[in-house]
Scaffold this motif. Structure first.
Motif, mmCIF file in Angstrom:
data_model
loop_
_atom_site.group_PDB
_atom_site.id
_atom_site.type_symbol
_atom_site.label_atom_id
_atom_site.label_comp_id
_atom_site.label_asym_id
_atom_site.label_seq_id
_atom_site.Cartn_x
_atom_site.Cartn_y
_atom_site.Cartn_z
ATOM 1 N N PHE A 121 0.811 -1.217 0.000
ATOM 2 C CA PHE A 121 0.000 0.000 0.000
ATOM 3 C C PHE A 121 0.840 1.261 0.000
ATOM 4 N N ASN A 122 2.084 1.180 0.495
ATOM 5 C CA ASN A 122 2.696 2.418 0.973
ATOM 6 C C ASN A 122 3.363 3.284 -0.080
ATOM 7 N N PHE A 123 3.697 2.732 -1.249
ATOM 8 C CA PHE A 123 4.298 3.574 -2.284
ATOM 9 C C PHE A 123 3.602 3.366 -3.622
ATOM 10 N N THR A 124 3.006 4.431 -4.126
ATOM 11 C CA THR A 124 2.420 4.393 -5.463
ATOM 12 C C THR A 124 3.521 4.079 -6.479
ATOM 13 N N ALA A 125 4.715 4.585 -6.228
ATOM 14 C CA ALA A 125 5.834 4.354 -7.145
ATOM 15 C C ALA A 125 6.202 2.869 -7.216
ATOM 16 N N ILE A 126 6.195 2.200 -6.070
ATOM 17 C CA ILE A 126 6.527 0.768 -6.075
ATOM 18 C C ILE A 126 5.432 0.007 -6.807
ATOM 19 N N ALA A 127 4.182 0.405 -6.560
ATOM 20 C CA ALA A 127 3.062 -0.263 -7.225
ATOM 21 C C ALA A 127 3.213 -0.169 -8.735
ATOM 22 N N GLY A 128 3.604 0.991 -9.222
ATOM 23 C CA GLY A 128 3.768 1.155 -10.670
ATOM 24 C C GLY A 128 5.016 0.459 -11.188
ATOM 25 N N ASN A 129 6.081 0.525 -10.409
ATOM 26 C CA ASN A 129 7.367 0.024 -10.893
ATOM 27 C C ASN A 129 7.427 -1.501 -11.002
ATOM 28 N N LEU A 130 6.826 -2.196 -10.040
ATOM 29 C CA LEU A 130 6.989 -3.651 -10.039
ATOM 30 C C LEU A 130 6.458 -4.305 -11.322
ATOM 31 N N PRO A 131 5.212 -3.993 -11.737
ATOM 32 C CA PRO A 131 4.784 -4.560 -13.021
ATOM 33 C C PRO A 131 5.505 -3.917 -14.213
ATOM 34 N N ALA A 132 5.745 -2.591 -14.136
ATOM 35 C CA ALA A 132 6.293 -1.892 -15.310
ATOM 36 C C ALA A 132 7.692 -2.366 -15.658
ATOM 37 N N CYS A 133 8.539 -2.592 -14.647
ATOM 38 C CA CYS A 133 9.924 -2.926 -14.989
ATOM 39 C C CYS A 133 10.019 -4.330 -15.585
ATOM 40 N N MET A 134 9.107 -5.213 -15.142
ATOM 41 C CA MET A 134 9.127 -6.547 -15.758
ATOM 42 C C MET A 134 8.616 -6.460 -17.196
ATOM 43 N N ALA A 135 7.555 -5.663 -17.402
ATOM 44 C CA ALA A 135 7.026 -5.504 -18.761
ATOM 45 C C ALA A 135 8.061 -4.839 -19.668
ATOM 46 N N MET A 136 8.776 -3.871 -19.121
ATOM 47 C CA MET A 136 9.786 -3.163 -19.920
ATOM 48 C C MET A 136 10.821 -4.142 -20.488
ATOM 49 N N MET A 137 11.149 -5.180 -19.715
ATOM 50 C CA MET A 137 12.142 -6.150 -20.166
ATOM 51 C C MET A 137 11.525 -7.209 -21.088
ATOM 52 N N GLY A 138 10.259 -7.014 -21.468
ATOM 53 C CA GLY A 138 9.630 -7.904 -22.446
ATOM 54 C C GLY A 138 8.712 -8.951 -21.855
ATOM 55 N N ASN A 139 8.484 -8.867 -20.537
ATOM 56 C CA ASN A 139 7.634 -9.870 -19.883
ATOM 57 C C ASN A 139 6.174 -9.442 -19.884
ATOM 58 N N VAL A 140 5.305 -10.399 -19.672
ATOM 59 C CA VAL A 140 3.882 -10.100 -19.482
ATOM 60 C C VAL A 140 3.544 -10.350 -18.012
ATOM 61 N N VAL A 141 2.526 -9.617 -17.525
ATOM 62 C CA VAL A 141 2.365 -9.505 -16.077
ATOM 63 C C VAL A 141 0.911 -9.657 -15.640
ATOM 64 N N VAL A 142 0.738 -10.357 -14.522
ATOM 65 C CA VAL A 142 -0.504 -10.264 -13.759
ATOM 66 C C VAL A 142 -0.130 -9.476 -12.506
ATOM 67 N N TRP A 143 -0.832 -8.370 -12.285
ATOM 68 C CA TRP A 143 -0.483 -7.472 -11.175
ATOM 69 C C TRP A 143 -1.620 -7.421 -10.167
#
Ligand code: NAD
Length: 541
Positions: free
Chosen positions: A189-211
């Motif tokens: 809950f505590n960081f909007t940035a972490i919430a966005g980064n965790l799925p985004a950085c995996m997707a950026m490297m070409g992965n697909v994500v369930v968040w």
């Protein structure tokens, strides 16, 4: 198709706006806040780019005014999770093959959208959902998320540049493939940035994500999804689901295609997820990557040569900003006897000067803690300290949940260095201080090292360089992020990669190439130019 070795924009940290009276950003964020406060939103699941409503909903309200409903969100059933997995695997066929610069373009665009048209919205949503002051929202939801997106694009290209030597007869190439299968992001809950980064950085490297975001952060997670959509993340690449975390996780981890967990949250939950992965290990097509950043019991130790006013400020800022709900927040401090009177006086005066209330009133430094569970837990530890003979509350100690979950910033002083609140992560505005004999610095450093199971952040304050060196050495394994003459919070992407070891996580350093490396599986390609035609080596005569 045209080709090139493209350079990406040089990543720079997003400047933090001041929100001073009269500034345009202050007006914009307050207008966005008012608008969101008075409009009820309905947040669907996002599966294959579509809004999926399920009919089963829960309400969302602000921690500082828990009776005020700001919207609803939809709860997934098992079939939705299965659909999210299937859709991600389908999307992988094209997403994993897309040239990296197209992926970079999407996430660079997302950063600019947050820096510009979405800034007020994502900050206001974070103020409402997580009760952050505007400054805490700005450094998290806007600046840190922008930094993650920009710097990760740079780190991605740094990784791709890492190539082996080649000889004249052969050409060696390392190809950084996305993981085979799909990945799972579980965010706190505590960081909007972490919430966005965790799925985004995996997707950026070409992965697909369930968040799966935290229930307490869905209101601001929605803005992240709006940004990702507008930035052009294709359908099925990041699918967002809400609901029973156990059912969602079990469904994800039962899939043979599950290939990676990117988790941030509490230690106990992470260990439970690790156990599930271990239990299913024979079913997976590939060994899942496991990255978890978890709890902390972050410390400040002052040496007798430290400046006591600096020590006091490190304590008040380090322990109480965002109500102590940063994983890096100082929650135990060791102060030498010669400095104690000055430190104590200053800390009490500082804490008494804090204003507490809604984040909409920009004079407030402290707002509410995240939910009733957290409030009740903190209240019980405060009550404990009131009753225990080896603890004394020197400031704070009151709490009230009639309107919002308000806990007064509280300082406990203990004569017992292993007192429960010196060891246990409380995750709230409570710090415990142990005053040590100024001549027992070395012994106290050992105490710091063996008091808690965690090793996330820590700080030493001293002017004596030998004392700094001793702390740096003795506390080597005690913190993944170690600060000298500073508070232990406030890591900046690209400057202080973040993460801890021991029970605090796998230490894969969010905001660095080290983290992104976990989301690729390198393939070595060797190409030989003149291929041998005879098996006999010269030594065979
Ligand atoms: P939490 O562990 O309660 O929740 C984290 C996520 O796990 C949420 O999405 C939640 O819904 C999910 N979850 C909860 N129970 C689950 C279960 N049984 N199965 C699967 N998923 C489950 O943590 P929180 O309260 O959201 O965040 C606070 C914690 O996060 C603190 O311990 C803090 O130290 C830690 N944290 C660590 C870092 C770091 O970088 N080390 C950063 C931020 C937060």
């Amino acid at each position: 198709m045209g080709k090139g070795f493209f350079n990406v924009p040089v990543a720079i940290n997003e400047p933090v706006k001041s929100y001073a009276p009269g500034s345009p950003e202050r007006e914009a964020v307050l207008a966005a806040y008012k608008d969101m406060w008075n409009t009820k939103i309905d947040v669907p699941l996002y599966i294959n780019g579509k809004d999926v409503t399920t009919g089963s909903t829960k309400t969302m309200s602000a921690p500082h005014d828990h009776q005020h409903v700001v919207g609803t969100y939809h709860l997934a059933e098992k079939s939705h999770i299965e659909e999210a997995i299937a859709t991600a695997l389908e999307a992988r066929k094209t997403w994993s093959q897309l040239p990296w610069e197209q992926r970079a373009g999407i996430f660079l665009k997302a950063a600019e959208l947050i820096a510009g048209p979405y800034r007020a919205k994502i900050n206001a949503a974070t103020m409402i959902a997580q009760s952050k002051t505007v400054h805490q929202a700005e450094i998290d939801a806007a600046c840190e998320l922008i930094d993650f997106l920009r710097f990760n694009v740079q780190f991605m290209t740094d990784i791709y540049h890492e190539q082996p030597e080649s000889t004249s007869g052969a050409w060696n190439r390392l190809e950084y493939r996305p993981l085979e299968g799909f990945t799972y992001a579980v965010t706190p809950f505590n960081f909007t940035a972490i919430a966005g980064n965790l799925p985004a950085c995996m997707a950026m490297m070409g992965n697909v994500v369930v968040w799966k975001p935290s229930d307490s952060q869905i209101f601001s997670a929605k803005i992240i999804m709006d940004v990702f959509r507008e930035a052009g993340v294709p359908d099925g690449v990041i699918n967002v689901v809400f609901g029973d975390p156990v059912m969602i996780t079990d469904t994800v981890m039962d899939s043979p295609d599950f290939s990676g967990l990117h988790f941030t949250g509490s230690t106990f939950i992470f260990k439970e997820l690790w156990k599930k992965i271990g239990h299913n290990i024979h079913n997976y097509k590939t060994y899942p990557r496991i990255v978890g950043e978890t709890g902390g019991k972050d410390f400040i130790i002052a040496h007798k040569t430290a400046n006591p006013i600096q020590v006091a400020t490190a304590i008040t800022r380090g322990a109480f900003e965002f109500q102590g709900q940063k994983c890096s927040a100082a929650s135990r401090a060791y102060v030498p006897s010669n400095l104690w009177n000055t430190v104590k006086e200053r800390v009490i005066a500082d804490v008494k000067s804090f204003k507490m209330g809604s984040p909409e009133d920009l004079n407030n430094f402290i707002t509410a803690v995240i939910h009733e569970g957290s409030f009740d837990k903190l209240a019980s530890y405060i009550d404990g300290a009131k009753n225990d003979s080896d603890a004394e509350i020197i400031v704070g100690g009151n709490y009230d949940k009639s309107k919002g979950y308000f806990i007064e910033p509280t300082v406990i002083v203990t004569s017992n260095p292993k007192y429960t609140t010196m060891c246990t992560e409380l995750f709230g505005p409570v710090i415990t201080i142990y005053v040590y004999d100024e001549d027992k610095y070395s012994e106290t450093l050992k105490l710091v090292d063996d008091t808690s199971e965690y090793a996330l952040t820590g700080a030493v304050l001293a002017t004596d360089r030998y004392a700094i060196q001793e702390a740096t050495k003795t506390l080597q394994n005690c913190a993944g992020n170690f600060y000298i003459n500073d508070k232990p919070t406030g890591a900046v992407v690209g400057q202080q990669p973040f993460g801890g070891a021991r029970a605090s996580g796998t230490n894969d350093k969010a905001g660095s190439a080290l983290n992104l490396l976990r989301w690729v599986s390198p393939r070595m390609i060797k190409e030989t130019f003149v291929t041998p035609t005879d098996y006999r080596y010269p030594f065979l005569g």
